[in-house]
Design an enzyme around this catalytic site. Structure first.
Site, PDB file in Angstrom:
ATOM      1  CE  LYS A  36      37.836   1.603   1.110  1.00  0.00           C
ATOM      2  NZ  LYS A  36      39.019   1.172   1.905  1.00  0.00           N
ATOM      3  CB  SER A  81      41.520   0.407  -0.112  1.00  0.00           C
ATOM      4  OG  SER A  81      41.352   1.771   0.215  1.00  0.00           O
ATOM      5  CB  SER A 131      40.928   4.495   2.221  1.00  0.00           C
ATOM      6  OG  SER A 131      42.079   4.679   1.435  1.00  0.00           O
ATOM      7  CE  LYS A 166      40.471   4.184  -2.289  1.00  0.00           C
ATOM      8  NZ  LYS A 166      41.435   4.602  -1.257  1.00  0.00           N
TER       9      LYS A 166
END
Length: 441
Positions: free
Chosen positions: A251, A131, A67, A70
């Site tokens: 993140k 997320s 993730s 992202k």
């Protein structure tokens, strides 16, 4: 026999010197890498303003990014808003696929109701804070028409940002097998991959091009429109398990293939760092390694003025000027050079002067007229002991300052130039005669 022994000895010494030099250059990184004893397979640490790399471990190993990819979706979305292609209050109607994906077990998601409208901001916050995978897909479809088209946009943007070793197969970072039969790109069990260096480039550009991203990533809990609260997976934020002073992004990511990764950023007293850890074996481990990196950064590095403004290079204090009233001009730096460096190592840096070749004639001279403050090159600095360099070429430029003329030199009039030419002619004649006469004796 004795001569052969001497030659053998000399050859051995030369080989030793060469090997030692190579060993010094090769072990600089190893010495720094071993210092922190990180458990993650790859890691990198940098100054967030210039991208100067302060630490790295296997930075060019291609690994699953999960993730953390992202961040690319965030970048493209923020760029689309800046360019007026979409707006924060724009409604996005949830289709059947995105609805089902939001209810898939075992995935990070906020529930999205089929046929209901959600604003771009609501979906963005679901993506950046919790997320949310389905929210990410909904945004990708909005921006590019389909997630497949969006993956192409991700690839193109990565190249524009200077990333080199990457492959995107979807917008969320999930394994394709989790996408309920939908494969925007790649095979049915492929995932997004990047290196720690490329992940750092993405984070560096995201923070510097869109610093407002931190207003969202610093939120510890998402309060969604369904009335529920969703915790941020960045457990180093205030009030969470691994709270760390100054952390406000960026993140996390995890899949079976990628392991546990985390791209963090923290600021204290105006100094910001970015760290990346990839393929840790547990949630705790990625935060422990990040703590080691940030502790190392804040304890050992600080901003220093390496060169002051109006610095006059010791080896090139003046440059010769052709066709000017004066025959040379003094030069100096326009602005100071400041760098984030290891404490106590200011004296390890030396200036490097680079002249603008387009300003010089074939003899390496400037040509009048020259205005005070006119740029004639630049000065940068380099470490005497070796370092990791900069993340990007633009970062290297930030570690330089313009080299300018510290005074004006007007062009000489035709009479002065004529007298100089005549003087030069007779000077050459006199030199020739002198040489000839010397030859007689």
């Amino acid at each position: 026999m004795k001569r052969v022994s001497q030659i053998t000895l000399i050859f051995t010494l030369l080989v030793t010197v060469i090997v030692s030099q190579f060993a010094y250059n090769a072990t600089f990184a190893n010495a720094e890498t071993d210092r922190l004893d990180l458990k993650a397979e790859a890691a990198i640490l940098l100054d967030a303003k210039t991208g100067r790399i302060l630490y790295e471990k296997n930075p060019d190993t291609v690994l699953g990014v999960a993730s953390m990819s992202k961040m690319m979706t965030e970048y493209i979305l923020l760029e689309s808003i800046k360019e007026g292609k979409i707006s924060w209050d724009q409604n996005v109607k949830i289709n059947e696929y995105v609805h089902k994906l939001s209810a898939a077990p075992g995935l990070s998601n906020v529930g999205l109701t089929q046929g209901e409208n959600y604003t771009v901001r609501e979906l963005y916050e679901a993506m950046a804070i919790f997320s949310g995978n389905a929210a990410t897909v909904a945004l990708a479809e909005l921006i590019s028409g389909s997630e497949k088209n969006f993956v192409g946009t991700m690839e193109k943007k990565a190249k524009e940002l200077g990333m080199k070793d990457f492959n995107f197969v979807n917008s969320s970072g999930l394994n394709n097998k989790s996408l309920m039969g939908q494969h925007p790109a790649g095979g049915p069990e492929e995932e997004n991959v990047m290196t720690a260096r490329d992940t750092a480039i993405l984070a560096f550009r995201l923070l510097n091009d869109f610093p407002e991203v931190l207003e969202t990533t610093k939120i510890s809990k998402l309060k969604f429109k369904d009335g529920r609260e969703y915790p941020n997976f960045n457990w180093m934020l205030p009030g969470l398990i691994f709270e760390y002073e100054g952390v406000d992004g960026l993140k996390t990511g995890s899949t079976d293939f990628a392991g546990y990764g985390f791209t963090a950023t923290a600021e204290r007293n105006g100094q910001r760092f970015i760290s990346v850890v990839m393929k840790s074996t547990s949630k705790d481990e990625r935060f422990n390694d990040t703590t080691k990196l940030l502790d190392y950064a804040f304890s050992n590095f600080g901003k220093e003025e390496i060169l002051p403004a109006s610095y006059k290079p010791k080896k090139v204090k003046t440059l010769k000027v052709n066709k000017g009233k004066e025959k040379e001009v003094k030069i100096e730096t326009k602005e100071p050079i400041e760098l984030v460096i290891q404490n106590g190592e200011k004296n390890q840096f030396e200036p490097v002067v680079v002249l603008d070749k387009s300003k010089l004639d074939q003899d390496g001279n400037l040509t009048a007229p020259i205005k005070k403050g006119e740029k004639i090159g630049y000065v940068t600095v380099q470490s005497k002991k070796g370092d990791f360099g900069f993340l990007t070429k633009d970062g290297q430029k930030l570690a330089s300052t313009n080299l300018v003329a510290s005074e004006s030199v007007e062009k000489a009039n035709w009479f002065v130039l004529s007298m100089r030419a005549i003087g030069g002619f007779f000077g050459d004649v006199w030199d020739g005669v002198s040489s000839m006469v010397k030859g007689w004796f």
